[in-house]
Design an enzyme around this catalytic site. Structure first.
Site, short mmCIF file in Angstrom:
data_model
loop_
_atom_site.label_atom_id
_atom_site.label_comp_id
_atom_site.label_asym_id
_atom_site.label_seq_id
_atom_site.Cartn_x
_atom_site.Cartn_y
_atom_site.Cartn_z
N ARG A 152 0.51 5.42 -12.31
CA ARG A 152 1.90 5.89 -12.21
C ARG A 152 2.31 6.50 -13.56
NH1 ARG A 152 5.00 2.26 -12.44
NH2 ARG A 152 3.74 0.40 -12.41
N TYR A 182 -2.13 10.35 -7.19
CA TYR A 182 -2.31 8.90 -7.36
C TYR A 182 -1.34 8.11 -6.46
CZ TYR A 182 -1.97 4.21 -9.15
OH TYR A 182 -1.90 2.84 -9.23
N LYS A 214 6.34 2.96 -3.68
CA LYS A 214 7.26 2.72 -4.80
C LYS A 214 8.53 3.58 -4.67
CE LYS A 214 4.34 -0.05 -6.65
NZ LYS A 214 4.59 -1.51 -6.56
N HIS A 218 10.20 -5.97 -5.67
CA HIS A 218 8.78 -5.85 -6.00
C HIS A 218 8.17 -7.26 -5.92
CE1 HIS A 218 5.67 -4.29 -9.17
NE2 HIS A 218 5.23 -4.12 -7.94
N SER A 227 3.41 -5.17 -12.25
CA SER A 227 2.19 -4.57 -11.71
C SER A 227 0.96 -5.14 -12.40
CB SER A 227 2.23 -3.05 -11.95
OG SER A 227 3.44 -2.54 -11.44
N CYS A 272 -0.38 -8.09 -12.35
CA CYS A 272 -0.27 -9.45 -12.91
C CYS A 272 -0.65 -10.50 -11.87
CB CYS A 272 1.15 -9.73 -13.40
SG CYS A 272 1.50 -8.91 -14.96
N GLY A 273 -1.39 -10.12 -10.83
CA GLY A 273 -1.95 -11.12 -9.92
C GLY A 273 -1.14 -11.40 -8.67
N LYS A 274 -0.26 -10.45 -8.26
CA LYS A 274 0.50 -10.70 -7.03
C LYS A 274 -0.44 -10.81 -5.82
CE LYS A 274 3.77 -7.50 -6.78
NZ LYS A 274 3.62 -6.85 -8.10
N THR A 275 -1.41 -9.89 -5.75
CA THR A 275 -2.32 -9.91 -4.60
C THR A 275 -3.12 -11.22 -4.59
OG1 THR A 275 -2.43 -7.51 -4.75
CG2 THR A 275 -4.11 -8.57 -3.41
N ASN A 276 -3.57 -11.66 -5.77
CA ASN A 276 -4.33 -12.91 -5.83
C ASN A 276 -3.47 -14.09 -5.41
OD1 ASN A 276 -6.45 -11.46 -6.77
ND2 ASN A 276 -6.26 -12.10 -8.92
N ASP A 301 3.14 -7.00 -2.24
CA ASP A 301 3.73 -6.12 -3.27
C ASP A 301 5.23 -5.89 -3.11
OD1 ASP A 301 3.30 -4.49 -5.60
OD2 ASP A 301 3.54 -2.71 -4.36
N ARG A 311 -8.57 1.24 -7.56
CA ARG A 311 -7.82 0.60 -6.47
C ARG A 311 -8.61 0.55 -5.17
NH1 ARG A 311 -2.25 -1.02 -7.41
NH2 ARG A 311 -1.89 -0.49 -9.58
C1 OXD Z 1 2.14 -1.07 -8.92
C2 OXD Z 1 1.40 -1.07 -7.64
O1 OXD Z 1 1.86 -0.22 -9.77
O2 OXD Z 1 1.67 -1.93 -6.79
O3 OXD Z 1 3.00 -1.94 -9.07
O4 OXD Z 1 0.56 -0.18 -7.42
MN MN Z 2 3.37 -3.16 -7.34
#
Ligand code: OXD
Ligand code: MN
Length: 626
Positions: free
Chosen positions: A98, A238, A247, A267, A289, A291-295, A314, A406
């Protein structure tokens, strides 16, 4: 391709078939919505694509476009024996993340964008952009993507239309959102929608060969017009810049809608947490972004009998239900996750999700035709081709995958997806976690003293910068509610909105707010907390707080667990280390106070009094304890 119309400019002149008639005939097969028809015609006239394609979101369409991209060199089909129906893709090295400095909020008044956003006058910006879009799709196809953020028909869902000249965007959007005719049926003839125009900004002249990743190296604009709910994105392919549902719409535009309509667009991940007795709660969590949200959303608890299931990783849209509770939907349909660091150890569920039907961008590729990235396996394959098309071995002395490489993958494939993840009414949220990546000061977990105090904790969130956005990695910055790059209006007003939301229901119905930090380090720079599945121990405490079963220590920064309240069974972590993780670092917090005041000062009159009160209370409480 039955829904593609070829714009025969030459024929038009000789046989009298007007471009508008031909367009209209094709478009009417899809929609009679006059606003949509008009807007598409206008954009065709502006961008002058060679053809227009109305996306139906079908598998045939996806396969056709993916095949087309294999021919043009954008995609490489991965080995079907290893990763069926999946594609590998490399972006231009100038288009990997981004671009926050090229992201604009064009509200009518500059103060409505606020000090943390780049503001431009909307009319002037439209002038600049119209100049850029003029002829920008020459030699390309214009794709019209009707998409729904959220389950089609959900009272929380919203419809957007993205016009793009990138087939990569079409394929990615059909994974990340719900695309197709059902969306247009739900839109009907009268409703409005969020308009999103995207171009890679690289028109093709006659005979000019295309490149695998078209973009505009020099000029990029990611522009939101919050009042008119419009998005214009130029020059980048991207994900975060080009998949406009994510976003741009689901956060920047939706946050302005949420302000106007009394809900929250955040977010945040959403997870379902179930205890060994089968009782469940739903937790939302805001982390910056990468920092482990998906995990966390797919966490495998190390505590026996506990279960985490995923609702979203997300974005959360949250509205009050008739019962006064806050209900959340995940507006997305896929995961656009950071690949490096993802492994069977760190996130087995993500690894199982991406075994098929996925797109991989800026990873490395193996000799067998599969993808690889740092930490995917303990030992890298003997030989790879890296994300920059260079031969790579472990001795190369550089990363094989870009740090912001990604995967794009359907949420429905996640083995721990919660059965109710598409429930149109959403799931009731009992707890909200705020958290950042902080080596010092912030304790492992801390519960807010009230809603207002929780909003304060969210408003002072800070984190070390990651590779998800262009810029210097590791620098600590305030990132309130992890929304710094995503809030579509003045963040001072955003804080007021959060405070107001707290007054919309009774306090027993509001989610409890917690601040967590998995990233605290010791003096030698070693992480104090093991993280990953062990975070279930903190989630257990949150669960027990919500259900009224855990003890706390009241401190000026909030309610901390009594060390014995964190379940350490089966974990090799000393009570001393836990104590370190759970003490109030009074000096460290006092040193933060001027930084918090400085951070707040930028909002001037827009900063709500409630947050001024909280910083004063915090300072007084800390000094009293000295
Ligand atoms: C971010 C994403 O950049 O989710 O936060 O891709
Ligand atoms: Mn995000």
């Amino acid at each position: 391709m039955p829904y593609t119309s070829v714009i025969r400019r030459e024929v038009f002149r000789h046989d009298g078939i007007s471009l508008a008639d031909e367009q209209e005939a094709v478009a009417r097969r899809y929609t009679t919505n006059p606003r949509l028809l008009h807007w598409v015609h206008e954009m065709v006239d502006l961008c002058t694509p060679d053809t227009v394609h109305w996306c139906d979101g079908s598998k045939d369409e996806y396969d056709f476009l993916a095949g087309l991209m294999c021919e043009t060199g954008t995609f490489i089909r991965l080995n079907d024996g290893l990763r069926p129906n999946s594609y590998f893709c490399r972006s231009d090295p100038a288009d990997v993340a981004r671009v926050e400095d090229r992201t604009f909020i064009c509200s009518y008044k500059p103060e409505d964008a606020g000090p943390t956003n780049n503001w431009r006058n909307p009319a002037e910006m439209k002038g600049i952009l119209h100049g850029l879009y003029e002829g920008a799709m020459r030699g390309r196809t214009m794709y019209v993507i009707p998409y729904s953020m959220g389950p089609i028909g959900s009272p929380i869902a919203k419809i957007g239309i993205e016009i793009t000249d990138s087939p990569y965007v079409v394929c990615s959007m059909s994974i990340m959102t719900r695309v197709g005719k059902e969306v247009l049926a739900a839109l009907g003839p009268d409703s409005d929608f969020c308009r999103g125009l995207h171009s890679v900004g690289m028109p093709l002249e006659k005979e000019q060969p295309d490149v695998p990743w078209p973009c505009n190296e020099k000029t990029k604009y990611i522009v939101q017009f919050p009042e008119t709910r419009e998005i214009m994105s130029y020059g980048s392919g991207y994900g975060g810049n080009a998949l406009l549902g994510k976003k741009c719409f689901a956060l920047r535009i939706a946050s302005a809608m949420a302000r106007d309509e009394g809900w929250l667009a955040e977010h945040m991940l959403i997870l379902k947490l179930t205890d060994p007795k089968g009782e469940s709660i739903y937790v939302a969590g805001a982390f910056p972004s990468a920092c482990g949200k998906t995990n966390l959303a797919m966490l495998t608890p190390t505590l026996p009998g506990w279960k985490v299931e995923t609702v979203g990783d997300d974005i959360a849209w949250m509205k009050f239900g008739d019962d006064g509770r806050l209900y959340a939907i995940n507006p997305e349909a896929g995961f656009f996750g950071v690949a490096p660091g993802t492994s069977m150890k760190s996130n087995a569920s993500a690894m199982q999700t991406i075994t098929r039907n996925s797109i991989f961008t800026n990873c490395a590729i193996t000799g067998e035709g599969d993808v690889w990235w740092e930490e995917m396996s303990d030992k890298p394959p003997a030989y790879l081709v890296d994300w920059m098309r260079r031969p790579w071995t472990a001795d190369s002395g550089r990363k094989a995958a870009h740090p912001n490489a990604r995967f794009t993958t359907p949420a429905s494939q996640c083995p721990v997806i919660a059965p109710e993840w598409q429930d149109p009414k959403g799931v009731p949220i009992s707890a909200i976690l705020f958290g950042g990546r902080r080596a010092t000061v912030m304790p492992l977990v801390n519960e807010s003293l009230s809603w207002q105090h929780g909003v304060f904790l969210g408003s002072i969130m800070s984190s070390e910068k990651t590779a998800a956005a262009a810029g210097k990695i590791g620098v600590v910055r305030h990132d309130p509610m992890a929304m710094l790059p995503f809030c579509g209006y003045n963040m001072g007003d955003y804080f007021s909105h959060w405070l107001k939301v707290g007054g919309a229901t009774t306090s027993d119905k509001l989610p409890r707010i917690f601040y967590v930090n998995w990233f605290r380090k010791d003096a030698k720079g070693k992480f104090l907390w093991p993280g990953y599945g062990e975070n279930s121990r903190v989630l257990k405490w949150v669960f027990e707080r919500v259900t009224g079963r855990a003890d706390v220590v009241e401190t000026p920064i909030g309610r901390l667990p009594k060390p014995a309240a964190i379940d350490l069974s089966g974990l090799d972590l000393s009570r001393d280390t836990l104590k370190q993780l759970l003490t109030v670092d009074t000096q460290g917090w006092l040193a933060e106070i001027p930084l918090i005041k400085q951070h707040f000062a930028q909002f001037g009159d827009h900063l709500p009094q409630g947050l001024r009160d909280e910083v004063a209370k915090l300072e007084a409480g800390l000094r009293k304890g000295l």
